[in-house]
Write a protein that holds these residues in place. Structure first.
Motif, short mmCIF file in Angstrom:
data_model
loop_
_atom_site.label_atom_id
_atom_site.label_comp_id
_atom_site.label_asym_id
_atom_site.label_seq_id
_atom_site.Cartn_x
_atom_site.Cartn_y
_atom_site.Cartn_z
N MET A 63 0.96 -1.28 -0.07
CA MET A 63 -0.03 -0.03 -0.12
C MET A 63 0.88 1.27 -0.12
O MET A 63 1.67 1.37 0.90
CB MET A 63 -0.95 -0.01 1.17
CG MET A 63 -2.27 -0.58 0.96
SD MET A 63 -3.24 0.58 -0.11
CE MET A 63 -4.72 -0.25 0.08
N LYS A 64 0.40 2.34 -0.92
CA LYS A 64 1.06 3.34 -1.02
C LYS A 64 0.98 4.19 0.30
O LYS A 64 -0.31 4.38 0.59
CB LYS A 64 0.92 4.14 -2.10
CG LYS A 64 2.04 4.03 -3.56
CD LYS A 64 1.92 5.13 -4.31
CE LYS A 64 0.74 4.93 -5.25
NZ LYS A 64 0.93 6.04 -6.51
N GLN A 65 2.08 4.89 0.86
CA GLN A 65 1.89 5.57 2.17
C GLN A 65 2.59 7.03 2.00
O GLN A 65 3.58 7.00 0.98
CB GLN A 65 2.33 4.93 3.41
CG GLN A 65 1.00 4.11 3.94
CD GLN A 65 1.41 3.60 5.37
OE1 GLN A 65 1.11 2.27 5.50
NE2 GLN A 65 2.03 4.45 6.12
N VAL A 66 2.26 8.07 2.39
CA VAL A 66 2.81 9.15 2.56
C VAL A 66 2.80 10.06 3.71
O VAL A 66 1.64 9.70 4.43
CB VAL A 66 2.16 10.25 1.50
CG1 VAL A 66 0.97 10.55 1.61
CG2 VAL A 66 3.15 11.42 1.00
N LYS A 67 3.86 10.73 4.21
CA LYS A 67 4.10 11.35 5.42
C LYS A 67 3.83 12.98 4.81
O LYS A 67 4.87 13.39 4.18
CB LYS A 67 5.20 11.23 6.10
CG LYS A 67 4.91 11.71 7.50
CD LYS A 67 6.16 11.21 8.51
CE LYS A 67 5.75 11.97 9.83
NZ LYS A 67 7.02 11.81 10.66
N LEU A 68 2.94 13.58 5.44
CA LEU A 68 2.88 14.99 5.21
C LEU A 68 2.82 15.62 6.81
O LEU A 68 1.73 15.35 7.54
CB LEU A 68 1.50 15.37 4.69
CG LEU A 68 1.45 14.62 3.11
CD1 LEU A 68 0.11 15.00 2.78
CD2 LEU A 68 2.35 15.20 2.15
N HIS A 69 3.58 16.65 6.90
CA HIS A 69 3.91 17.38 8.26
C HIS A 69 4.05 16.41 9.35
O HIS A 69 5.05 15.20 9.09
CB HIS A 69 2.97 18.18 8.64
CG HIS A 69 2.56 19.26 8.00
ND1 HIS A 69 3.49 20.38 7.70
CD2 HIS A 69 1.54 19.72 7.23
CE1 HIS A 69 3.12 21.34 6.79
NE2 HIS A 69 1.76 21.10 6.56
N ASP A 70 3.20 15.97 10.20
CA ASP A 70 3.44 14.97 11.19
C ASP A 70 2.50 13.67 10.94
O ASP A 70 2.51 12.83 12.03
CB ASP A 70 2.87 15.51 12.72
CG ASP A 70 1.39 16.18 12.58
OD1 ASP A 70 1.10 16.76 11.57
OD2 ASP A 70 0.70 16.23 13.71
N LYS A 71 1.69 13.57 9.93
CA LYS A 71 0.72 12.59 9.82
C LYS A 71 0.97 11.67 8.69
O LYS A 71 1.28 12.18 7.49
CB LYS A 71 -0.75 13.27 9.83
CG LYS A 71 -1.25 14.07 11.06
CD LYS A 71 -2.51 14.27 11.07
CE LYS A 71 -3.04 15.03 12.14
NZ LYS A 71 -2.29 14.78 13.34
N GLU A 72 0.43 10.56 8.75
CA GLU A 72 0.69 9.52 7.70
C GLU A 72 -0.60 9.42 6.97
O GLU A 72 -1.69 8.97 7.79
CB GLU A 72 0.92 8.00 8.52
CG GLU A 72 2.45 8.37 8.74
CD GLU A 72 3.53 7.61 8.02
OE1 GLU A 72 3.44 7.57 7.06
OE2 GLU A 72 4.67 7.78 8.67
N PHE A 73 -0.59 8.80 5.64
CA PHE A 73 -1.82 8.70 5.02
C PHE A 73 -1.41 7.77 3.92
O PHE A 73 -0.52 7.42 3.73
CB PHE A 73 -2.22 10.17 4.12
CG PHE A 73 -2.36 11.25 4.88
CD1 PHE A 73 -3.61 11.62 4.94
CD2 PHE A 73 -1.30 12.18 5.30
CE1 PHE A 73 -3.90 13.07 5.60
CE2 PHE A 73 -1.61 13.17 6.02
CZ PHE A 73 -2.84 13.85 6.32
N ARG A 74 -2.71 7.05 3.78
CA ARG A 74 -2.54 5.67 2.96
C ARG A 74 -3.51 5.82 1.67
O ARG A 74 -4.44 6.36 1.93
CB ARG A 74 -3.00 4.42 3.91
CG ARG A 74 -2.90 3.28 3.10
CD ARG A 74 -3.51 1.95 4.00
NE ARG A 74 -2.50 1.72 4.94
CZ ARG A 74 -2.93 1.44 6.24
NH1 ARG A 74 -4.06 1.34 6.50
NH2 ARG A 74 -1.97 1.32 7.00
#
Ligand code: IMP
Ligand code: MG
Length: 179
Positions: free
Chosen positions: A1-12
């Motif tokens: 699963m592709k994930q990304v971190k933006l500022h302090d949070k992780e998104f999938r």
């Protein structure tokens, strides 16, 4: 699963780009059909979030039309009224025109209500709303949304024009906050 971190949070990744594009293509078929033969309808895209949706939808539109972009400014009002938001950038003639408002997402509906309220004062012939995304569980209004790309759960998302504190707008897929 592709994930990304933006500022302090992780998104999938939750909605892949192809699915977004399919939803837009289907919406365009309906809009093309409904506005066939109308006199130069005006699309009004609400910045910042709607820029990608607008660009992709607009490429499918097959009738003679115009597009313009509006930004909502918000500033602190008095303690009693809270934040006041105002439309800026309405330069095109709106009076007597068929207007289609383009939104990236309708969440509570508060923004949309304000946009439609202010647009009314310009006396368009008709106003319809097209939103790529809609969160039915969060919606607090009963304004009709004429074209909805996808209904999504009440989770915070980023990507495809939508941001988390300014970041993530460039992502071609939509990502959901990992709770
Ligand atoms: P509403 O006024 O609550 O309907 O919110 C509308 C605006 O809030 C949208 O145009 C977005 O800019 C922003 N928004 C709502 N939900 C999200 C989300 O999940 N991620 C990023 N922005 C959102
Ligand atoms: Mg927006």
């Amino acid at each position: 699963m592709k994930q990304v971190k933006l500022h302090d949070k992780e998104f999938r990744v939750s909605i892949p780009a192809e699915k977004i594009q399919d939803a837009i293509a289907q919406m365009a078929v309906k809009i093309n059909n409904d506005y066939k033969g109308k006199d130069t309808p005006l699309f009004i895209s609400i910045l910042n979030g709607s820029f990608m949706f607008t660009a992709d939808l607009f490429k499918h539109i097959d009738f003679v039309c115009e597009v313009t972009f509006l930004k909502l400014t918000s500033y602190k009002g008095t303690a009693s009224t809270g934040a006041v938001r105002q439309l800026i950038g309405v330069n095109e003639a709106i009076e007597g025109r068929d207007v289609i408002v383009l939104e990236d997402i309708v969440d509570t509906g508060i923004t949309l209500e304000q946009i439609l309220g202010q647009l009314k004062s310009f006396e368009p012939a008709s106003v319809r709303v097209a939103s790529l995304l809609f969160k039915p569980e969060a919606y607090q209004k009963d304004l009709h949304i004429d074209y909805i790309g996808m209904e999504i759960p009440n989770d915070f998302i980023v990507g495809y024009g939508l941001d988390y504190d300014g970041l993530g707008r460039n992502l071609p897929d939509i990502y959901t906050l990992i709770s």
